[in-house]
Design an enzyme around this catalytic site. Structure first.
Site, PDB file in Angstrom:
ATOM      1  N   HIS A   1      45.716  -5.742  39.533  1.00 45.91           N
ATOM      2  CA  HIS A   1      45.290  -6.325  40.748  1.00 45.91           C
ATOM      3  C   HIS A   1      46.566  -6.779  41.306  1.00 45.91           C
ATOM      4  O   HIS A   1      47.337  -7.754  40.998  1.00 45.91           O
ATOM      5  CB  HIS A   1      44.656  -7.616  39.940  1.00 45.91           C
ATOM      6  CG  HIS A   1      43.871  -8.746  41.261  1.00 45.91           C
ATOM      7  ND1 HIS A   1      43.949  -9.862  40.811  1.00 45.91           N
ATOM      8  CD2 HIS A   1      43.507  -8.525  42.152  1.00 45.91           C
ATOM      9  CE1 HIS A   1      43.586 -10.506  42.043  1.00 45.91           C
ATOM     10  NE2 HIS A   1      42.965  -9.557  42.647  1.00 45.91           N
TER      11      HIS A   1
ATOM     12  N   ASP B   1      50.338  -5.239  46.147  1.00 43.04           N
ATOM     13  CA  ASP B   1      51.656  -5.165  45.614  1.00 43.04           C
ATOM     14  C   ASP B   1      52.446  -3.979  45.912  1.00 43.04           C
ATOM     15  O   ASP B   1      53.753  -3.776  45.813  1.00 43.04           O
ATOM     16  CB  ASP B   1      51.559  -5.432  44.063  1.00 43.04           C
ATOM     17  CG  ASP B   1      50.553  -4.239  43.396  1.00 43.04           C
ATOM     18  OD1 ASP B   1      49.494  -4.191  43.767  1.00 43.04           O
ATOM     19  OD2 ASP B   1      51.203  -3.641  42.749  1.00 43.04           O
TER      20      ASP B   1
ATOM     21  N   THR C   1      45.309   2.816  41.918  1.00 47.34           N
ATOM     22  CA  THR C   1      47.139   2.988  42.084  1.00 47.34           C
ATOM     23  C   THR C   1      47.547   4.132  41.066  1.00 47.34           C
ATOM     24  O   THR C   1      46.815   4.413  40.101  1.00 47.34           O
ATOM     25  CB  THR C   1      47.589   1.836  41.881  1.00 47.34           C
ATOM     26  OG1 THR C   1      47.131   0.926  42.601  1.00 47.34           O
ATOM     27  CG2 THR C   1      49.315   2.030  42.213  1.00 47.34           C
TER      28      THR C   1
HETATM   29  N1  GLY Z   1      47.503  -2.595  43.024  1.00 50.13           N
HETATM   30  C1  GLY Z   1      47.046  -2.278  44.173  1.00 50.13           C
HETATM   31  C2  GLY Z   1      46.427  -3.317  44.877  1.00 50.13           C
HETATM   32  O1  GLY Z   1      46.031  -4.146  44.331  1.00 50.13           O
HETATM   33  O2  GLY Z   1      46.362  -3.048  46.145  1.00 50.13           O
END
Ligand code: GLY
Length: 287
Positions: A199, A177, A146
């Site tokens: 995560h 997220d 990300t």
């Molecule tokens: N933080 C990005 C994902 O887990 O998709």
């Protein structure tokens, strides 16, 4: 009002061989985003420019080189658009609707295979099984992800942008997220703007971006609010990650609980940046 822009390139155990490219990438994106604010541009335009710069850089997991899903090697975007859309009364579109909307406003598309680099194809081969790959990786604070930006413009408006390729070998249809309001990002002129990394399932469970802003609302500093919220995510759901924050008064923070996170911030022609915990380096930008 002094303009501020902060970016991150993802919180994870960045290996030494990617360290310099990651730091160079966030510094470039921060400079490009800040140049919009310096010309009197809006926070929304500045975060868009910064995140485009990060997406176009293959060292980061967003745009080109985003992580591949489990069923096929090519990226299949479960395209989510989250934006305060002047053209509609909605704030979030997904899947086919998002594609149709993107087409209707003239967003161009590229063949998906052009977004998969040779490096990502090899990593996908190594980690074909989600349950024995990604979960273990996250427990060792590996395999993150990300990019994001937050900004405060000279009119006092804040904005955030978060973009991701998701996690490697995810199931088709999995939504992380990043596009979910209050989780991967949140912006409110009263309290500030946040962009998260880490995560996705953990961030979703604790609604990390909104959690950080609620602590600022309760009087915590941007650094305290970020540290307490990331600590809470670790304690409650064993998730690791990071966040960048800017407040309406121009205070900012870049915080993480992974081994590393490349980040950079510009305020008043000073560029701050770091990669390792507690690292905070400084460069003067030309006036
Ligand atoms: N933080 C990005 C994902 O887990 O998709």
């Amino acid at each position: 009002m002094s303009a501020v822009l902060v970016v991150h390139g993802g919180a994870w155990a960045i290996p030494d061989e990617l360290a310099k490219a990651s730091v160079d990438g966030v510094k470039t994106a921060a400079r490009e985003g800040f140049s919009v604010l310096k010309r009197g541009g809006s926070a929304v335009d500045a975060v868009e420019v910064a995140v485009r710069s990060l997406e176009d850089n293959t060292v980061f997991d967003a745009g080109t080189d985003g992580f591949a899903q489990c069923c096929e090697i090519y990226l299949m975007f479960q395209l989510c658009l989250t934006y305060f859309l002047p053209q509609t009364s909605h704030v979030m579109l997904t899947s086919q609707g998002a594609n149709l909307f993107a087409e209707s406003i003239g967003i161009s598309t590229v063949p998906t295979e052009t977004l998969v680099t040779e490096y990502e194809r090899r990593e996908w081969e190594k980690h074909k099984n989600y349950m024995t790959g990604v979960i273990e990786d996250f427990n060792t604070q590996w395999a993150h992800d990300t990019v994001g930006a937050v900004a405060l413009d000279s009119a006092g408006n804040v904005a955030c942008a978060t973009s991701t390729g998701g996690i490697r070998n995810k199931m088709v249809g999995r939504v992380g997220d990043s596009p979910v309001i209050g989780c991967g990002g949140y912006a409110d002129n009263l309290n500030g703007a946040v962009s998260c990394t880490g995560h996705g399932e953990s961030i979703l469970k604790v609604t990390l971006a909104r959690l950080i802003l609620s602590k600022i609302e309760q009087g915590k500093s941007v650094t305290e609010a970020s540290q307490m919220s990331l600590q809470h995510m670790g304690d409650r759901v064993k998730g690791a990650g990071g966040a960048i924050v800017v407040s309406p008064s121009g205070h900012w923070a870049a915080t993480f609980t992974t081994e590393r996170m490349a980040w950079a911030a510009v305020e008043q022609d000073v560029l701050w940046y770091g990669l390792d915990p507690h690292e905070r380096l400084k460069e003067q930008l030309p006036q």
